[in-house]
Write a protein that holds these residues in place. Structure first.
Motif, PDB file in Angstrom:
ATOM      1  N   PRO A 197       0.832  -1.203   0.000  1.00 12.60           N
ATOM      2  CA  PRO A 197       0.000   0.000   0.000  1.00 12.60           C
ATOM      3  C   PRO A 197       0.874   1.263   0.000  1.00 12.60           C
ATOM      4  CG  PRO A 197      -0.525  -1.430   1.869  1.00 12.60           C
ATOM      5  CD  PRO A 197       0.643  -2.017   1.194  1.00 12.60           C
ATOM      6  N   LYS A 198       0.254   2.362  -0.371  1.00 12.64           N
ATOM      7  CA  LYS A 198       0.970   3.630  -0.494  1.00 12.64           C
ATOM      8  C   LYS A 198       1.778   4.009   0.747  1.00 12.64           C
ATOM      9  CE  LYS A 198       0.400   6.141  -4.352  1.00 12.64           C
ATOM     10  NZ  LYS A 198      -0.171   5.128  -5.168  1.00 12.64           N
ATOM     11  N   GLN A 199       1.128   3.922   1.867  1.00  9.91           N
ATOM     12  CA  GLN A 199       1.812   4.344   3.087  1.00  9.91           C
ATOM     13  C   GLN A 199       3.039   3.487   3.361  1.00  9.91           C
ATOM     14  OE1 GLN A 199       1.430   6.942   4.676  1.00  9.91           O
ATOM     15  NE2 GLN A 199      -0.689   7.629   4.596  1.00  9.91           N
ATOM     16  N   HIS A 200       2.921   2.223   3.060  1.00  8.35           N
ATOM     17  CA  HIS A 200       4.058   1.335   3.265  1.00  8.35           C
ATOM     18  C   HIS A 200       5.182   1.693   2.299  1.00  8.35           C
ATOM     19  CE1 HIS A 200       1.946  -1.980   5.646  1.00  8.35           C
ATOM     20  NE2 HIS A 200       1.148  -0.951   5.605  1.00  8.35           N
TER      21      HIS A 200
ATOM     22  N   GLN B 216       7.947  11.904   7.106  1.00  6.55           N
ATOM     23  CA  GLN B 216       7.022  13.041   7.115  1.00  6.55           C
ATOM     24  C   GLN B 216       7.248  13.962   5.915  1.00  6.55           C
ATOM     25  OE1 GLN B 216       7.614  14.246  11.264  1.00  6.55           O
ATOM     26  NE2 GLN B 216       5.403  14.055  11.542  1.00  6.55           N
ATOM     27  N   THR B 217       8.503  14.178   5.595  1.00  2.20           N
ATOM     28  CA  THR B 217       8.757  15.023   4.427  1.00  2.20           C
ATOM     29  C   THR B 217       8.303  14.327   3.143  1.00  2.20           C
ATOM     30  OG1 THR B 217      10.992  14.200   4.041  1.00  2.20           O
ATOM     31  CG2 THR B 217      10.769  16.036   5.572  1.00  2.20           C
ATOM     32  N   VAL B 218       8.476  13.009   3.109  1.00  2.00           N
ATOM     33  CA  VAL B 218       7.999  12.267   1.938  1.00  2.00           C
ATOM     34  C   VAL B 218       6.491  12.450   1.799  1.00  2.00           C
ATOM     35  CG1 VAL B 218       7.652   9.983   0.942  1.00  2.00           C
ATOM     36  CG2 VAL B 218       9.837  10.553   1.969  1.00  2.00           C
ATOM     37  N   CYS B 219       5.802  12.352   2.909  1.00  2.00           N
ATOM     38  CA  CYS B 219       4.349  12.518   2.886  1.00  2.00           C
ATOM     39  C   CYS B 219       3.974  13.899   2.390  1.00  2.00           C
ATOM     40  CB  CYS B 219       3.770  12.298   4.269  1.00  2.00           C
ATOM     41  SG  CYS B 219       3.621  10.571   4.682  1.00  2.00           S
ATOM     42  N   GLU B 220       4.764  14.872   2.831  1.00  2.00           N
ATOM     43  CA  GLU B 220       4.490  16.243   2.403  1.00  2.00           C
ATOM     44  C   GLU B 220       4.593  16.335   0.877  1.00  2.00           C
ATOM     45  OE1 GLU B 220       6.598  20.233   3.706  1.00  2.00           O
ATOM     46  OE2 GLU B 220       6.194  18.887   5.403  1.00  2.00           O
ATOM     47  N   GLN B 221       5.651  15.730   0.346  1.00  2.00           N
ATOM     48  CA  GLN B 221       5.855  15.773  -1.103  1.00  2.00           C
ATOM     49  C   GLN B 221       4.735  15.074  -1.854  1.00  2.00           C
ATOM     50  OE1 GLN B 221       9.787  14.301  -2.208  1.00  2.00           O
ATOM     51  NE2 GLN B 221      10.591  15.333  -0.402  1.00  2.00           N
ATOM     52  N   THR B 222       4.284  13.957  -1.302  1.00  2.00           N
ATOM     53  CA  THR B 222       3.274  13.183  -2.016  1.00  2.00           C
ATOM     54  C   THR B 222       1.865  13.567  -1.604  1.00  2.00           C
ATOM     55  OG1 THR B 222       3.437  11.439  -0.353  1.00  2.00           O
ATOM     56  CG2 THR B 222       4.771  11.188  -2.320  1.00  2.00           C
ATOM     57  N   LYS B 223       1.764  14.578  -0.764  1.00  2.00           N
ATOM     58  CA  LYS B 223       0.467  15.082  -0.326  1.00  2.00           C
ATOM     59  C   LYS B 223      -0.370  14.006   0.376  1.00  2.00           C
ATOM     60  CE  LYS B 223       0.469  18.955  -3.273  1.00  2.00           C
ATOM     61  NZ  LYS B 223       1.908  18.749  -3.541  1.00  2.00           N
ATOM     62  N   GLN B 224       0.318  13.200   1.154  1.00  2.00           N
ATOM     63  CA  GLN B 224      -0.428  12.226   1.957  1.00  2.00           C
ATOM     64  C   GLN B 224      -0.467  12.710   3.396  1.00  2.00           C
ATOM     65  OE1 GLN B 224       0.477   7.946   1.261  1.00  2.00           O
ATOM     66  NE2 GLN B 224       2.258   8.729   0.225  1.00  2.00           N
ATOM     67  N   ARG B 225      -1.458  12.251   4.095  1.00  2.00           N
ATOM     68  CA  ARG B 225      -1.502  12.562   5.517  1.00  2.00           C
ATOM     69  C   ARG B 225      -0.608  11.564   6.230  1.00  2.00           C
ATOM     70  NH1 ARG B 225      -4.585  11.356   9.825  1.00  2.00           N
ATOM     71  NH2 ARG B 225      -5.668   9.764   8.608  1.00  2.00           N
ATOM     72  N   PRO B 226       0.386  12.055   6.967  1.00  2.00           N
ATOM     73  CA  PRO B 226       1.301  11.116   7.608  1.00  2.00           C
ATOM     74  C   PRO B 226       0.618  10.306   8.710  1.00  2.00           C
ATOM     75  CG  PRO B 226       1.839  13.380   8.206  1.00  2.00           C
ATOM     76  CD  PRO B 226       0.738  13.458   7.216  1.00  2.00           C
ATOM     77  N   LEU B 227       1.060   9.085   8.839  1.00  2.00           N
ATOM     78  CA  LEU B 227       0.553   8.243   9.924  1.00  2.00           C
ATOM     79  C   LEU B 227       1.306   8.576  11.200  1.00  2.00           C
ATOM     80  CD1 LEU B 227       0.564   4.815   8.051  1.00  2.00           C
ATOM     81  CD2 LEU B 227      -1.368   6.334   8.414  1.00  2.00           C
ATOM     82  N   THR B 228       0.779   8.068  12.294  1.00  2.00           N
ATOM     83  CA  THR B 228       1.465   8.292  13.569  1.00  2.00           C
ATOM     84  C   THR B 228       2.731   7.455  13.638  1.00  2.00           C
ATOM     85  OG1 THR B 228       0.003   6.609  14.459  1.00  2.00           O
ATOM     86  CG2 THR B 228      -0.483   8.887  15.031  1.00  2.00           C
ATOM     87  N   GLN B 229       3.597   7.861  14.546  1.00  2.00           N
ATOM     88  CA  GLN B 229       4.842   7.129  14.700  1.00  2.00           C
ATOM     89  C   GLN B 229       4.564   5.689  15.128  1.00  2.00           C
ATOM     90  OE1 GLN B 229       8.243   9.142  16.065  1.00  2.00           O
ATOM     91  NE2 GLN B 229       8.882   7.484  17.387  1.00  2.00           N
ATOM     92  N   ARG B 230       3.543   5.541  15.935  1.00  2.00           N
ATOM     93  CA  ARG B 230       3.171   4.197  16.384  1.00  2.00           C
ATOM     94  C   ARG B 230       2.967   3.259  15.215  1.00  2.00           C
ATOM     95  NH1 ARG B 230       2.717   0.053  17.267  1.00  2.00           N
ATOM     96  NH2 ARG B 230       1.579  -1.202  18.784  1.00  2.00           N
ATOM     97  N   ARG B 231       2.219   3.767  14.252  1.00  2.00           N
ATOM     98  CA  ARG B 231       1.894   2.938  13.094  1.00  2.00           C
ATOM     99  C   ARG B 231       3.130   2.670  12.244  1.00  2.00           C
ATOM    100  NH1 ARG B 231       0.328  -1.094  11.053  1.00  2.00           N
ATOM    101  NH2 ARG B 231      -0.544  -1.097   8.969  1.00  2.00           N
ATOM    102  N   VAL B 232       3.910   3.732  12.026  1.00  2.00           N
ATOM    103  CA  VAL B 232       5.106   3.587  11.207  1.00  2.00           C
ATOM    104  C   VAL B 232       6.037   2.563  11.840  1.00  2.00           C
ATOM    105  CG1 VAL B 232       7.166   4.757  10.390  1.00  2.00           C
ATOM    106  CG2 VAL B 232       4.964   5.873  10.194  1.00  2.00           C
ATOM    107  N   SER B 233       6.089   2.591  13.145  1.00  2.00           N
ATOM    108  CA  SER B 233       6.909   1.619  13.852  1.00  2.00           C
ATOM    109  C   SER B 233       6.467   0.192  13.509  1.00  2.00           C
ATOM    110  CB  SER B 233       6.799   1.865  15.351  1.00  2.00           C
ATOM    111  OG  SER B 233       7.388   0.835  16.072  1.00  2.00           O
ATOM    112  N   ASP B 234       5.175  -0.002  13.469  1.00  2.00           N
ATOM    113  CA  ASP B 234       4.658  -1.318  13.105  1.00  2.00           C
ATOM    114  C   ASP B 234       5.002  -1.676  11.663  1.00  2.00           C
ATOM    115  OD1 ASP B 234       3.628  -2.051  15.487  1.00  2.00           O
ATOM    116  OD2 ASP B 234       1.549  -1.566  15.037  1.00  2.00           O
ATOM    117  N   ILE B 235       4.887  -0.680  10.798  1.00  2.00           N
ATOM    118  CA  ILE B 235       5.184  -0.938   9.395  1.00  2.00           C
ATOM    119  C   ILE B 235       6.640  -1.345   9.228  1.00  2.00           C
ATOM    120  CG2 ILE B 235       5.370   0.140   7.121  1.00  2.00           C
ATOM    121  CD1 ILE B 235       2.927   1.795   7.817  1.00  2.00           C
ATOM    122  N   ILE B 236       7.496  -0.671   9.954  1.00  2.00           N
ATOM    123  CA  ILE B 236       8.913  -1.026   9.899  1.00  2.00           C
ATOM    124  C   ILE B 236       9.105  -2.472  10.348  1.00  2.00           C
ATOM    125  CG2 ILE B 236      11.159  -0.571  10.944  1.00  2.00           C
ATOM    126  CD1 ILE B 236      10.392   2.387  10.982  1.00  2.00           C
TER     127      ILE B 236
END
Length: 403
Positions: free
Chosen positions: A304-307, A335-355
DNA sequence: GTCAATTCACATGAAAGAGACCACGGTCTAGTG
DNA sequence: CTAGACCGTGGTCTCTTTCATGTGAATTGACGA
């Protein structure tokens, strides 16, 4: 001019003798007539299931074994035999095979029961009904006539991981409530420690009989490969030593026969495409790389996109810093990537899980380390050969529609 | 110098929300006889 | 009168967020030698 070239190409293509005579024999869907080195298991499975033919309920059976050890093949083979015999003699035996790993088919409790009902001729909407309602439908469909049902649940660990063991509890208890039909369950699992975290009641009733499939060793793999390749390839289309090497490699790799066959098939395709007369060792090496790369790229493409954004952030961060990137840094880049792609960034909690998920997938290596006073975090690095790194980055940029 | 307490920067868990799906039943609308 | 469009309801499922709690060693600071 060009046209002529193309015609020539096709002519050549047609005239060229393909290495393959029957490529399907190397595909995982192929059902071979005999299964080498699994006679014992076949007879064991047959022993357990045989009472079904006499109208008695067979014991529940549980089969463990790593991937590519022939579990599914043996069970399918045996149940097919039972099915054909019962058909000849019109015995009331029904066999249902369900692969729990197939997304959108049977990867949740609801879907599994819905799928089961469907097998018994009662369609259930894919969603929208309460789960117990679906159970009821299944019950009534099942109990309409006197019959023995053998329910094969392949990759059952996937299902339980997601849906919990309540489902199995319900299924094992069904028999008490059925008047006419009897159901017995054959569970197949890749995960050897699967039953450890199962409800003890479920555990004891599910594994009335247990069977463990040991991985194939190199010699057995050789036999398998030889048998299949004699069907798949032209006579003497394979150089000496190829089968042996292929088997050896797969034996190192958990004795996974499926992988070995895939390797052989891809190597064959490569050799075929380059117009080689024989399948040689060098093709095997190439195939190995190709498979690995394709797997990885396919994996990335389907994220998925966020991943993808997260992975892209990891790639970028790793490039800048080479050694030991930490979760916090990745999150900043992310976060900067999200800014560039105009996505709403996920929380750090979630990103941690994705990692953590990427770590599981083997795309990165992430180790939890403690930096003492400076906290606890994951130390992350890419687990990808550097020649593929660029390919991966551009794929991600494409996926995220970045410049 | 030693030892326990502190502290950081997340990891890890649990619970709850949001939103996408979907079936079903009721209501509205337009076309038909 | 009826078929079909449309809506609200009630349910599941997946992905996220929120809130809480856990964690392991570098650092700190008290203490004793």
């Amino acid at each position: 001019m060009e046209e002529k070239g193309l015609v020539n190409f096709f002519e050549q293509f047609l005239n060229k003798r393909s290495l393959f005579t029957n490529k399907a024999a190397l595909q995982s869907s192929y059902a071979p007539g005999n299964i080498p080195h699994r006679d014992i298991q076949i007879s064991q499975v047959a022993n357990v299931l045989a009472p079904a033919l006499k109208g008695e309920k067979p014991s529940n059976l549980f089969i463990y074994g790593k991937t590519g050890t022939g579990k599914t093949l043996v069970v399918k083979y045996t149940t097919d035999q039972i099915a054909s015999i019962s058909q000849q003699r019109t015995l009331p035996v029904k066999i249902v095979y369900i692969n729990c790993k197939l997304k959108k088919v049977a990867d949740t409790e609801y879907r599994l029961v819905a799928q089961l009902s469907k097998e018994f001729g009662k369609d259930v909407p894919p969603t929208g009904l309460p789960t117990d309602e679906v159970y009821r439908i299944f019950f009534s469909a099942l109990d309409r006539q006197k019959q023995i049902v053998i329910l094969v649940l392949d990759e059952i660990d996937e299902l339980i991981g997601k849906a919990g063991d309540e489902l199995l509890y319900n299924l094992t208890r069904i028999n008490q409530e059925l008047k006419l039909a009897q159901i017995s369950i054959v569970g197949i699992s890749n995960d050897l420690s699967f039953t450890d975290n199962l409800d003890p009641r479920v555990k004891s009733s599910l594994s009335e009989e247990e069977l463990v499939f040991a991985p194939y060793d190199a010699l057995q793999l050789q036999d398998i490969l030889r048998a299949r390749s004699s069907v798949a390839f032209r006579q003497d289309g394979v150089e000496f030593g190829v089968i042996e090497k292929c088997a050896a490699r797969a034996a190192n790799d958990n004795g996974d026969a499926r992988r070995a066959l895939e390797l052989l098939r891809v190597a064959g395709e490569l050799a075929d495409r380059t117009g080689a007369e024989k399948l040689g060792l060098q093709h095997l090496d190439q195939a190995d790389e190709t498979i690995e790369k394709d797997r990885m790229l396919e994996l990335i493409r389907t994220q998925p996109k966020q991943h993808q954004a997260t992975l892209y952030a990891i790639v970028k961060a790793c490039k800048q810093k080479k050694e030991g990137v930490f979760t916090g840094e990745i999150y900043d880049v992310y976060q900067t990537v999200c800014e560039q792609t105009k996505q709403r960034p996920l929380t750090q909690r979630r990103v941690s899980d994705i990692i953590a998920e990427f770590d599981m997938l083997g795309l990165i290596t992430a180790k939890v380390i403690s930096k003492g006073r400076y906290g606890r975090t994951r130390e992350i690095s890419l687990a990808i050969p550097s020649q593929n790194e660029q390919r991966m980055q551009s794929l991600l940029e494409e996926g995220l529609s970045l410049a």
